[in-house]
Design an enzyme around this catalytic site. Structure first.
Site, PDB file in Angstrom:
ATOM      1  CB  THR A 412      -0.991   0.007   1.193  1.00 58.52           C
ATOM      2  OG1 THR A 412      -1.678  -1.246   1.241  1.00 58.52           O
ATOM      3  CG2 THR A 412      -2.025   1.105   1.093  1.00 58.52           C
ATOM      4  CB  SER A 476     -10.320  -1.222   2.691  1.00 57.97           C
ATOM      5  OG  SER A 476      -9.143  -0.465   2.734  1.00 57.97           O
ATOM      6  N   GLY A 498      -1.966  -1.474   6.628  1.00 54.78           N
ATOM      7  CA  GLY A 498      -2.993  -2.419   7.074  1.00 54.78           C
ATOM      8  C   GLY A 498      -3.924  -1.729   8.052  1.00 54.78           C
TER       9      GLY A 498
HETATM   10  N1  GLY Z   1      -5.153  -3.907   1.902  1.00 56.16           N
HETATM   11  C1  GLY Z   1      -5.102  -2.726   2.673  1.00 56.16           C
HETATM   12  C2  GLY Z   1      -6.423  -2.279   3.137  1.00 56.16           C
HETATM   13  O1  GLY Z   1      -7.311  -2.229   2.329  1.00 56.16           O
HETATM   14  O2  GLY Z   1      -6.634  -1.972   4.276  1.00 56.16           O
END
Ligand code: GLY
Length: 591
Positions: A412, A476, A498
């Site tokens: 990310t 998410s 995350g």
């Molecule tokens: N994969 C990162 C999120 O969507 O939180």
């Protein structure tokens, strides 16, 4: 508006190497030197606040920030620049985001003086079932067994999002926005310290996938060295196809067939993505979700992200406390913030998911509800584990729910852009974990976003809100944010990390609003993260120094590195101020 206070941040090895690396690349050495301070003799470094007056780009890699800046200098707006930034990030920071992933954008439309958001989140294939991540005995798969291969790949959303935003707000010809990334993909770019580190760290997974191995490792199977020239002609060809054929060139035809083949024909862990999933994918424009905080409106991405709702809950719960007076050095501030975060995460895990599929309580940001939740924080010590339960927010239609659980991620990227007209893009973009599913197709990596679903669809006989369902978007934590004051944008910020994203962004907002830090100080602030009871404290910082005080309040603590990548801007009477996370390679560039 917000007064700077002195702060330094102990440097991580990668950030140290990255800073040295920046000064060795002539094409952006000048801009980078404006925003990255040299190391001190004591081994600490800061990045400096960058001030601009017309426009600014803050992104995780200098080459990507430079690509956006060039578009702005050429008269483009933020909707043009974000296409160029994303195209470049997919080349130079491929472990974090790209064409094979998804994204959320919060957009401030300066002409209409309004916010909107775009949801380019991946979707579960039509053939996916709630047992996608269960083994033959009905037990959840080990995380990386699920991630690596085709099973975890959702329908990518980023390219449709770029097209939708550019189609509505862009001013420059779409085709021209890919030129810089195409040129660099053909000429080659120098592998950065961070990319090298991630390639090395992923040995055992990434190098076991043939296409990725051929790209990221040398002939002896060693990770490409820092500074090695990496060319990606396949990526150049893909970008050329998108530049001339639009998003349809990605979602149909050869590229779509290549994606589907890689997913379905994976030898050990095939997935379910089909040509129809790709052809029917849509990015969705949705209203921003806003929460009041001390006279500001904190606005971001609603479901399928839990970002804005969870941050809004944290801020709503702490708003009755004198956090500003207590300051960042008082453990009492962190008791209140940490336990508010735990309570917000309890609601998140119970209720939040893709609301196109799962009814959610309407009252998650109801101020009376949050006030009543905040009474739990009026105590001298940490909440006990049994005290942290989901609340009972107002529903329009009640449903039984049971808590879900998701794994953390380390991919990310977040960038922000302000253009000459005052439009603002705050975009978080991802392929989920570093290198996503590790499947490389036509020069880009495919996401593993489906592992953001909760693996077990049912618990104690109740459905988990964030279970896999065909066509659904995984929950998410991404939290691209724009903050308004009196209806005008004053802050734009976001981060990777995350579910830690929620804490990183909330903490930076508290730092700016309550503690009067500038945006660079806010993104550099040591991290204190408490989602599930244990206080995660950033190693080698003041956060780690506070471990004993927090233990005395009743917390378990864990000292560790924190992998944020906060990038933000603040609009002040002085101009556009930009800050880039010192933990990564990002820069703020502007004029
Ligand atoms: N994969 C990162 C999120 O969507 O939180």
């Amino acid at each position: 508006m917000l007064k700077p206070r002195g702060s330094t941040f102990p440097i991580r090895l990668v950030a140290f190497a990255a800073t040295l690396f920046l000064f060795t690349i002539p094409s952006f050495a000048q801009q980078a030197s404006d925003s990255v301070a040299p190391e001190t003799a004591s081994g600490t470094a800061t990045k400096q606040l960058v001030l601009a007056h017309r426009h600014m780009v803050v992104a995780a890699n200098p080459l990507a920030a430079e690509a956006g800046l060039e578009v702005l200098r050429d008269g483009g707006n933020a909707a043009d620049a974000l296409v160029a930034v994303q195209a470049m990030l997919g080349l130079v920071e491929p472990q974090s985001s790209g064409l094979g992933g998804g994204a959320f954008l919060v957009w401030y439309d300066a002409k209409e003086k309004r916010l909107t958001t775009f949801d380019g989140r991946e979707t579960a294939p039509a053939e996916a079932t709630p047992s996608l991540f269960l083994d033959a005995n009905g037990k959840p798969l080990p995380f990386y067994d699920a991630v690596v291969g085709g099973r975890s790949v959702g329908t990518p959303g980023t390219v449709r999002l770029l097209e939708a935003v550019h189609g509505k707000y862009g001013s420059k010809d779409w085709k021209g926005l890919f030129g810089q990334a195409i040129d660099l993909a053909e000429k080659g770019f120098a592998v950065s310290p961070r990319l090298h580190g991630e390639i090395a760290e992923d040995m055992g997974r990434l190098d076991h996938q043939p296409a990725a191995r051929a790209y990221f490792y040398d002939q002896d199977g060693k990770p490409l060295a820092v500074g090695a020239t990496l060319k990606n002609p396949a990526y150049a060809e893909t970008l050329r196809a998108i530049a001339s054929g639009g998003a349809d060139a990605f979602y149909t035809g050869r590229i779509a067939s290549d994606i589907v083949a890689a997913v379905r024909a994976h030898p050990t862990n095939p997935g379910h993505l089909s040509l129809q999933d790709l052809a029917t994918y849509k990015a969705k424009e949705r209203p921003a979700v806003c929460a009041p905080y001390r006279g500001y409106e904190v606005c971001g991405m609603g479901p399928p992200s839990s970002g804005a709702l969870t941050i809004g809950q944290i801020l709503g719960m702490i708003s009755g406390f004198e956090i500003g007076t207590l300051g960042p050095d008082d453990p009492e501030s962190w008791r209140i913030i940490g336990d508010a975060t735990r309570l917000a995460f309890a609601d998140r895990d119970r209720y939040m998911a893709d609301s196109d599929f799962v009814p959610m309580p309407k009252g998650l940001l109801d101020q009376n509800y949050l006030k009543s939740r905040a009474t739990l924080l009026r105590r001298p010590t940490a909440l006990g584990r049994d005290d942290v339960r989901p609340g009972d927010p107002p529903w329009e239609k009640a449903e039984l729910r049971i808590d879900g659980f998701s794994y953390p991620e380390h991919g990310t990227s977040h960038f922000v852009i302000v253009d000459d007209a005052g439009n603002i893009a705050s975009m978080t973009t991802t392929i989920e974990s570093a290198f996503g599913s590790r499947q490389m197709v036509d020069g880009f990596l495919l996401n593993n976003e489906l592992t953001d679903f909760t693996f077990a669809p049912v618990k104690d006989g109740h459905a988990v809100a964030n279970r896999v369902e065909p066509g659904k978007r995984p929950r998410s934590s991404m939290a691209p944010t724009i903050v308004l004051k009196d209806g005008k944008p004053v802050i734009a910020i976001g981060s990777p990390g995350g579910s830690n994203i929620i804490s990183y962004v909330a903490e930076a907002l508290i730092a700016m609003i309550d503690w009067k830090m500038d945006v660079q100080q806010a993104v550099s602030l040591p991290h204190f993260v408490n989602r599930f009871g244990t206080y995660d404290l950033e190693a080698e910082t003041k956060a780690a120094d506070m471990a004993r005080d927090l233990q005395a309040l009743g917390y378990q603590t864990k000292v560790d590195d924190q992998n944020s990548g906060l990038h933000g801007i603040e609009i002040t009477p002085a101009g556009i101020e930009g800050g880039a996370d010192p933990r990564r390679e990002g820069v703020a560039l502007g004029d």
